[in-house]
Scaffold this motif. Structure first.
Motif, PDB file in Angstrom:
ATOM      1  N   GLU A 162      27.449 -19.857 -27.586  1.00 53.46           N
ATOM      2  CA  GLU A 162      26.801 -21.164 -27.662  1.00 53.46           C
ATOM      3  C   GLU A 162      27.819 -22.303 -27.700  1.00 53.46           C
ATOM      4  OE1 GLU A 162      24.183 -21.164 -31.001  1.00 53.46           O
ATOM      5  OE2 GLU A 162      23.191 -19.288 -30.428  1.00 53.46           O
ATOM      6  N   ARG A 163      29.086 -21.955 -27.808  1.00 56.24           N
ATOM      7  CA  ARG A 163      30.136 -22.963 -27.927  1.00 56.24           C
ATOM      8  C   ARG A 163      30.626 -23.359 -26.536  1.00 56.24           C
ATOM      9  NH1 ARG A 163      33.265 -19.989 -30.596  1.00 56.24           N
ATOM     10  NH2 ARG A 163      32.154 -20.310 -32.537  1.00 56.24           N
ATOM     11  N   THR A 164      30.927 -24.635 -26.356  1.00 55.69           N
ATOM     12  CA  THR A 164      31.438 -25.125 -25.079  1.00 55.69           C
ATOM     13  C   THR A 164      32.856 -25.665 -25.274  1.00 55.69           C
ATOM     14  OG1 THR A 164      30.458 -27.313 -25.457  1.00 55.69           O
ATOM     15  CG2 THR A 164      29.120 -25.696 -24.269  1.00 55.69           C
ATOM     16  N   GLY A 165      33.442 -26.141 -24.198  1.00 55.37           N
ATOM     17  CA  GLY A 165      34.781 -26.705 -24.283  1.00 55.37           C
ATOM     18  C   GLY A 165      35.861 -25.653 -24.086  1.00 55.37           C
ATOM     19  N   PHE A 166      37.087 -26.028 -24.384  1.00 56.50           N
ATOM     20  CA  PHE A 166      38.238 -25.162 -24.139  1.00 56.50           C
ATOM     21  C   PHE A 166      38.101 -23.812 -24.829  1.00 56.50           C
ATOM     22  CE2 PHE A 166      42.541 -23.706 -25.372  1.00 56.50           C
ATOM     23  CZ  PHE A 166      43.060 -23.503 -24.100  1.00 56.50           C
ATOM     24  N   ALA A 167      37.605 -23.805 -26.064  1.00 56.57           N
ATOM     25  CA  ALA A 167      37.483 -22.570 -26.836  1.00 56.57           C
ATOM     26  C   ALA A 167      36.074 -21.994 -26.791  1.00 56.57           C
ATOM     27  CB  ALA A 167      37.902 -22.816 -28.289  1.00 56.57           C
ATOM     28  N   GLY A 168      35.273 -22.403 -25.819  1.00 54.95           N
ATOM     29  CA  GLY A 168      33.890 -21.971 -25.758  1.00 54.95           C
ATOM     30  C   GLY A 168      33.710 -20.576 -25.189  1.00 54.95           C
ATOM     31  N   GLY A 169      32.683 -19.887 -25.666  1.00 55.57           N
ATOM     32  CA  GLY A 169      32.358 -18.557 -25.173  1.00 55.57           C
ATOM     33  C   GLY A 169      33.337 -17.498 -25.650  1.00 55.57           C
ATOM     34  N   ARG A 170      33.072 -16.263 -25.258  1.00 57.61           N
ATOM     35  CA  ARG A 170      33.980 -15.174 -25.631  1.00 57.61           C
ATOM     36  C   ARG A 170      35.355 -15.376 -25.007  1.00 57.61           C
ATOM     37  NH1 ARG A 170      31.355 -10.939 -27.907  1.00 57.61           N
ATOM     38  NH2 ARG A 170      33.063  -9.517 -27.431  1.00 57.61           N
ATOM     39  N   LEU A 171      35.369 -15.868 -23.774  1.00 56.24           N
ATOM     40  CA  LEU A 171      36.650 -16.079 -23.107  1.00 56.24           C
ATOM     41  C   LEU A 171      37.444 -17.217 -23.736  1.00 56.24           C
ATOM     42  CD1 LEU A 171      35.709 -15.555 -19.349  1.00 56.24           C
ATOM     43  CD2 LEU A 171      36.668 -13.915 -20.981  1.00 56.24           C
ATOM     44  N   GLY A 172      36.771 -18.050 -24.529  1.00 56.68           N
ATOM     45  CA  GLY A 172      37.484 -19.104 -25.241  1.00 56.68           C
ATOM     46  C   GLY A 172      38.521 -18.544 -26.201  1.00 56.68           C
ATOM     47  N   TYR A 173      38.236 -17.374 -26.759  1.00 53.75           N
ATOM     48  CA  TYR A 173      39.219 -16.733 -27.637  1.00 53.75           C
ATOM     49  C   TYR A 173      40.490 -16.394 -26.866  1.00 53.75           C
ATOM     50  CZ  TYR A 173      36.103 -16.284 -31.639  1.00 53.75           C
ATOM     51  OH  TYR A 173      35.304 -16.562 -32.729  1.00 53.75           O
ATOM     52  N   LEU A 174      40.312 -15.883 -25.661  1.00 55.31           N
ATOM     53  CA  LEU A 174      41.475 -15.558 -24.839  1.00 55.31           C
ATOM     54  C   LEU A 174      42.208 -16.826 -24.409  1.00 55.31           C
ATOM     55  CD1 LEU A 174      40.035 -12.721 -22.565  1.00 55.31           C
ATOM     56  CD2 LEU A 174      41.312 -12.512 -24.713  1.00 55.31           C
TER      57      LEU A 174
END
Length: 212
Positions: A162-174
């Motif tokens: 549900e998160r957007t932006g640079f750190a959004g989504g599961r791939l945001g962690y990567l």
């Protein structure tokens, strides 16, 4: 317009259009001699990684400007926060309480501690646990198996999609870990876990087992 390899690589790393990076390089190079001399806009992928290791601050300045030129001021600040966490500033960081971001038995692992700081700097919520029950759901970091000393695994928080932006989504962690200078595997490795390797181990991420 055609942009150089270095511009495209940095644009892909932070998720902005290459023309914002090209503008940021030109702007930063006028004020920072090291950026002008680095030739960042002409670097290969390996050369860019080496520059990040050698002078991460210069790359952070360019990335921060590129984010601002893209109209993403919050993500620009986020990049600098992640940068500071990745290099160990401030000098006296607040201690991470046991059971925050990792199970208590993994609390003292140095790479687990570093990863938690980086992910928190990226605005990602850590798990809070007493070791038996989750008191607040969030991401969990754990060390990899003994034969992979530089690796950690990350279980993302349940609400990450549900998160957007640079750190959004599961791939945001990567994206956060990659920006911090860690190597990553771009797909989940096991039951949704994400894997990252500390910069000190990137030249030999999968060491051969000892015969002794």
């Amino acid at each position: 317009m055609n942009y150089s390899r270095g511009v495209h690589l940095l644009a892909g790393l932070i998720g902005v259009d290459p023309h914002h990076v090209a503008r940021a390089v030109r702007t930063a190079a006028r004020a920072h001699r090291t950026i002008h001399e680095s030739g960042i806009d002409e670097l290969t992928g390996e050369q860019l990684r080496r520059l990040v290791e050698r002078d991460r601050f210069a790359v952070a300045i360019v990335a921060n400007l590129a984010m601002r030129f893209a109209g993403r001021s919050e993500d620009a600040l986020l990049l600098m926060d992640i940068y500071r966490a990745s290099v160990g500033t401030p000098a006296h960081p607040m201690p991470i309480r046991k059971g925050v971001g990792a199970l208590p038995e993994h609390h003292d692992h140095p790479y687990v501690q570093r990863a938690i700081r980086i992910l928190q700097a990226g605005g990602l919520p850590p798990l809070h646990t007493d070791g038996m029950h989750a008191l607040r759901w969030g991401f969990q970091v754990q060390p990899a198996v003994e034969g992979l000393p530089g690796w950690i695994f990350i279980n993302p928080d349940p609400d990450c999609d549900e998160r957007t932006g640079f750190a959004g989504g599961r791939l945001g962690y990567l994206a956060v870990m990659r920006w911090a200078g860690w190597g990553v595997i771009t797909e989940p490795v096991y039951e949704g876990l994400l894997a990252a390797v500390h910069p000190d181990h990137q030249d030999n991420p999968f060491p051969a087992p000892s015969n002794s």
